[in-house]
Structures are given as C-alpha cells and as structure tokens.
Design a protein around this motif. Structure first.
Motif, short mmCIF file in Angstrom:
data_model
loop_
_atom_site.label_atom_id
_atom_site.label_comp_id
_atom_site.label_asym_id
_atom_site.label_seq_id
_atom_site.Cartn_x
_atom_site.Cartn_y
_atom_site.Cartn_z
N PRO A 135 0.83 -1.21 0.00
CA PRO A 135 0.00 0.00 0.00
C PRO A 135 0.87 1.26 0.00
O PRO A 135 1.92 1.30 0.63
N GLY A 136 0.42 2.26 -0.75
CA GLY A 136 1.17 3.51 -0.83
C GLY A 136 2.25 3.52 -1.88
O GLY A 136 2.84 4.58 -2.16
N ALA A 137 2.53 2.38 -2.48
CA ALA A 137 3.57 2.31 -3.51
C ALA A 137 2.96 2.63 -4.88
O ALA A 137 1.75 2.51 -5.09
N THR A 138 3.81 3.02 -5.80
CA THR A 138 3.42 3.25 -7.19
C THR A 138 4.15 2.26 -8.08
O THR A 138 5.37 2.14 -7.99
N LEU A 139 3.39 1.53 -8.88
CA LEU A 139 3.97 0.58 -9.81
C LEU A 139 3.95 1.22 -11.19
O LEU A 139 2.88 1.55 -11.73
N LEU A 140 5.13 1.41 -11.77
CA LEU A 140 5.25 2.11 -13.04
C LEU A 140 5.51 1.11 -14.17
O LEU A 140 6.50 0.38 -14.16
N LEU A 141 4.60 1.09 -15.15
CA LEU A 141 4.74 0.26 -16.34
C LEU A 141 4.96 1.18 -17.53
O LEU A 141 4.35 2.24 -17.62
N PHE A 142 5.77 0.75 -18.49
CA PHE A 142 6.10 1.64 -19.60
C PHE A 142 6.56 0.83 -20.81
O PHE A 142 6.88 -0.36 -20.70
N THR A 143 6.61 1.49 -21.95
CA THR A 143 7.11 0.87 -23.18
C THR A 143 8.49 1.42 -23.49
O THR A 143 8.99 2.34 -22.82
N ASP A 144 9.13 0.87 -24.52
CA ASP A 144 10.52 1.25 -24.79
C ASP A 144 10.68 2.63 -25.41
O ASP A 144 11.79 3.07 -25.64
N GLY A 145 9.56 3.31 -25.67
CA GLY A 145 9.67 4.70 -26.06
C GLY A 145 10.28 5.55 -24.96
O GLY A 145 10.84 6.62 -25.23
N VAL A 146 10.21 5.08 -23.71
CA VAL A 146 10.83 5.78 -22.58
C VAL A 146 12.31 5.44 -22.49
O VAL A 146 13.17 6.32 -22.51
N THR A 147 12.63 4.16 -22.39
CA THR A 147 14.02 3.76 -22.16
C THR A 147 14.91 3.97 -23.37
O THR A 147 16.13 4.08 -23.22
N GLU A 148 14.33 4.03 -24.57
CA GLU A 148 15.15 4.21 -25.76
C GLU A 148 15.13 5.63 -26.31
O GLU A 148 15.62 5.88 -27.41
N ASP A 176 6.52 5.68 -29.92
CA ASP A 176 5.43 6.03 -29.02
C ASP A 176 5.89 5.89 -27.57
O ASP A 176 6.79 5.10 -27.27
N VAL A 177 5.25 6.62 -26.70
CA VAL A 177 5.53 6.54 -25.27
C VAL A 177 4.22 6.24 -24.55
O VAL A 177 3.27 7.02 -24.61
N ALA A 178 4.16 5.09 -23.88
CA ALA A 178 3.00 4.72 -23.06
C ALA A 178 3.49 4.41 -21.65
O ALA A 178 4.43 3.63 -21.48
N VAL A 179 2.87 5.03 -20.66
CA VAL A 179 3.26 4.83 -19.27
C VAL A 179 2.00 4.69 -18.43
O VAL A 179 1.06 5.47 -18.57
N HIS A 217 22.81 9.43 -26.20
CA HIS A 217 22.73 8.70 -24.93
C HIS A 217 21.27 8.35 -24.62
O HIS A 217 20.36 9.15 -24.86
N PHE A 218 21.07 7.14 -24.06
CA PHE A 218 19.73 6.70 -23.71
C PHE A 218 19.25 7.39 -22.44
O PHE A 218 20.04 7.80 -21.59
N TYR A 219 17.94 7.48 -22.34
CA TYR A 219 17.34 8.16 -21.19
C TYR A 219 17.62 7.39 -19.90
O TYR A 219 17.31 6.19 -19.81
N PRO A 220 18.17 8.03 -18.87
CA PRO A 220 18.50 7.36 -17.60
C PRO A 220 17.27 7.25 -16.70
O PRO A 220 17.12 7.99 -15.71
N LEU A 221 16.39 6.32 -16.99
CA LEU A 221 15.10 6.24 -16.31
C LEU A 221 15.25 6.05 -14.81
O LEU A 221 14.64 6.76 -14.01
N ASP A 222 16.05 5.06 -14.39
CA ASP A 222 16.14 4.74 -12.96
C ASP A 222 16.70 5.91 -12.16
O ASP A 222 16.25 6.18 -11.04
N ALA A 223 17.67 6.60 -12.73
CA ALA A 223 18.25 7.74 -12.02
C ALA A 223 17.20 8.85 -11.86
O ALA A 223 17.14 9.51 -10.81
N ARG A 224 16.39 9.05 -12.88
CA ARG A 224 15.36 10.08 -12.81
C ARG A 224 14.26 9.70 -11.83
O ARG A 224 13.77 10.53 -11.05
N LEU A 225 13.83 8.43 -11.86
CA LEU A 225 12.75 8.01 -10.98
C LEU A 225 13.12 8.15 -9.51
O LEU A 225 12.24 8.40 -8.67
N SER A 226 14.38 7.97 -9.19
CA SER A 226 14.82 8.09 -7.79
C SER A 226 14.54 9.49 -7.25
O SER A 226 14.32 9.67 -6.05
N ARG A 227 14.52 10.50 -8.12
CA ARG A 227 14.24 11.87 -7.69
C ARG A 227 12.76 12.07 -7.39
O ARG A 227 12.39 12.97 -6.63
#
Length: 403
Positions: free
Chosen positions: A311-324, A369-372, A331-341
């Motif tokens: 409870p209270g957590a957020t589960l983030l699902l996404f397609t490769d339009g984000v990571t690529e 495309d980007v789907a999140v 340079h590829f998008y640094p998703l994990d580093a950004r999400l930590s913020r």
C-alpha cells in the motif's frame, strides 16, 4: 521493440485533428513581411547587377528563383504574388533596356512560364502535405479510439497514465494498454507491437480485444495470456495470407485480486519499476517468457509469479519509447536515475515529471510512441492477511502453476 530479457539497464495526446492537420499543412512558413522584404531586396540586387553587366549579360531572368523558393515554404497565394512581382519586374526591366521584339517577348514568356510552374509546384506540395495530415490524423484517431482515457479506477487499483504517439504517418506505433475489472480482480496489460504503421495498430487491436474478453472470462492469469497468444497467432496467419509481415508483441500482464495479492506474467516486456518509501527499483520478475506470437519457439509454458506491491507504492509500467529515448549525443534516457528523484511523488506527479523530463532530454525529438501507466492501490483495497501455515504450500503450488 526490445525483449525484456535483452533490455537496456486521459491519455495526454496532443494531436491535431483532421481539420487542424489540414490547416497546419496549408499554413505559410514565411511571413508576408519577410516575403515582401525579400522580394524587394532580391529584385534590387539582380536589377542592379543587370544594369552593371550591360547588354552582354542579362541577369533579370534569374528572378524566377524567387517564386521557386517561395513555393517550397509559402502558400499558393504567396507564390502567386511572388510570380506576379517577378513577371512585372521582368516586363519593366525589358521595356527600359530595350532590345528586339523577339528578345523582349521571349524573356517575358519564359519568366511567366517559370512562375506558373512554381505556383503549380506549391499547390502539389500543399495537396500532398494535406493528404499526409489526413492519414496521420486518421491513424492517431484510431489509436485514441482503441485506447481508453486515463485514469481508470477499479476496486483494487487506480491506473493513471500518459500516452504520446510519435505522430508520423508511417511511424504510428503499436503501444497498447488496458485495465479491466473482472470477477477475479483487476487485470492490466501494457504492450508494444513489433513494427509500426497501421498493420501494427491492427495487431494491437486484436490483442486488446482478446484481453478484454479473456480478462473477464478466464480465472487464471496464464489462461488470459494464452488467449492473447492465440490472438496474435491468428493475426499472423491472416497476415501471411495477405502478404503482410508477421509480428510479435511484448506484453506485461498483471492481476490484482480481492485479497490484495498481485501477480504478473511477463512476455518479453520491460521490467516495471516500484516507487516506495522514497526509493525506485526494478521489480525482479525472474520468469520472463517469449513475446506473444512466439510461444511455439519455446517448450516451456508461461507462468505467473507473485509481485510485491505494498500500500502507498506506485507501480510504473512503460514501453521502450521511454528507455530508448535519446539526447542529442545519442545517450539513452536514464530512467532509474530520474525516478529516484520522484519516488515520493504521487502517481500523477511522477507522470508529469517524466513527461516533461523526456521532452527536455530528447529536445522534442521522439523516435517511438511513449505509453506509461502508474498504478496505485485503491483506498479500499487492502493487502492479503497473513497466510496460515497450512496453506503456504497450496499457495506456492498455485503460483507455480500460473493460477
């Protein structure tokens, strides 16, 4: 398209409609003031050079480059004005400099003919651009009808999300998502069809249709995925008959039951991220199987596994339009580093930050495309109570069997 096994460590659709797309195609890309100033300057320069060159070299016919250039960037009206200007300048200049009747007439006729060609070329350009805008709008409208508006609340979760298509007529992608309330809890899918264009949308529609049906009818999450596999196989069989390309679909299918348990079947999709207590981490799904449409290449059946979703957590699902997504240096998008913020933000806050950061990182240049989806437990949904010791073995067997 990236397999999960090989991946790199209200949808908001700001799209023009058909009318808006046609208006954008017809809109001038140069202002009337700039056009007038440019024509006057170019005419003054060429006429001056023509006078200096004398009768040995006539430079006035070079003015025909003006309407030719305007036809590339301006409207038909602007091109016609430029053509009339140039024709008038040619008539006045030839009358002032004199010459034989043949020389004067041939020069004016040549200028007029070149200007008319420029106007015709501009009209053809705008017609082609309008057709492309219509096709793009139709493809995007089809995607918007297929994908339901977000957020989507259910008894177990609330799904926030954002979807941004690439907006190119031949590059319209096949990102899909859906959230269904069923008698067995909430079922969620996010996926990415191999390839692009309208055929990819067709495969995505087939998967979504199968998911909406199976999510309500099938008690087992793996049975839902089996129905999706059948849908892609049938779609590929039809594609083979019509000479189209066979495709596969990476997908992540989740189930949230009334007891608060969460399960997942990963079909070659990117691992979701869990944002909780100020930390963002990849969810360790260890049973990634082949994408939908490729099951016959493996002798192992797909299985479901338990998913930690407190409870209270957020589960983030996404397609490769984000990571690529890439920046100007590749340079590829640094998703994990950004999400930590953003790990302590609300689901909508995470989506807003991610959308703006992606736009800034890629400088507005999207390659896919980007789907999140950002999932959060509903306030009424509570985690499952402690399992009695006598039932632990039964539950373990149930999970291993994919039920």
């Amino acid at each position: 398209m990236t397999f999960g096994l090989l991946s790199r460590p209200a949808p908001r659709v700001a799209l023009p409609g058909t009318d808006a797309g046609e208006a954008a195609a017809r809109a001038p890309r140069i202002g009337n003031g700039v056009l007038s100033g440019g024509l006057a300057l170019l005419t003054a320069v060429i006429v001056s050079l023509d006078v200096l060159a004398g009768n040995d070299l006539r430079l006035v016919p070079l003015l025909v480059v003006a309407p030719a250039l305007v036809s590339v960037f301006g409207t038909v009206g602007q091109t016609a004005v430029a053509g009339a200007w140039v024709t008038g300048a040619a008539v006045v200049t030839r009358a002032a400099t004199g010459g034989t009747t043949w020389d004067v007439v041939s020069s004016i006729v040549f200028t007029l003919f070149a200007c008319l060609l420029s106007v015709a070329a501009c009209a053809l350009r705008i017609r082609h651009a309008t057709e492309i805008a219509r096709l793009r709008s139709a493809a995007v409208a089809l995607q918007r009808q297929i994908l339901r508006p977000l957020p989507i609340p259910t008894d177990q979760i609330t799904a926030h999300g954002t979807y941004t298509p690439i907006e190119e007529d031949r590059l319209v992608g096949g990102d899909i998502y859906e959230v269904v309330q069923s008698p067995y809890g909430t079922r969620v899918i996010i996926g990415d069809v191999q390839g692009k264009g309208l055929p990819a949308i067709g495969v995505g529609f087939a998967v979504l249709g199968a998911f909406r049906e199976a999510a309500i009818r099938e008690p087992s999450l793996t049975a839902v995925v089996d129905r999706l596999e059948d849908a892609v196989v049938r779609q590929n069989a039809f594609a083979a008959q019509t000479g189209d390309t066979e495709r596969f679909v990476t997908a992540l299918v989740l189930g949230f039951d009334e007891d608060g348990r969460a399960r997942a079947v990963n079909c070659g999709h990117l691992l979701p991220r869990l944002l909780h207590d100020g930390v963002a981490v990849p969810v360790p799904l260890r049973r990634t199987s082949l994408p939908l449409g490729l099951a016959e290449l493996s002798g192992e059946g797909r299985t479901a596994e338990r998913l930690d979703f407190p409870p209270g957590a957020t589960l983030l699902l996404f397609t490769d339009g984000v990571t690529e997504a890439r920046d100007a240096d590749g340079h590829f998008y640094p998703l994990d580093a950004r999400l930590s913020r953003w790990a302590r933000r609300s689901p909508q806050g995470v989506l807003d930050a991610l959308e703006h950061d992606l736009e800034a990182f890629s400088d507005g240049v999207r390659r896919d495309d980007v789907a999140v989806l950002a999932l959060r437990r509903s306030s009424s949904a509570e985690p499952a109570p402690p399992v009695p010791a006598g039932r632990e073995a039964a539950l373990a067997a149930e999970v291993l069997s994919g039920r």
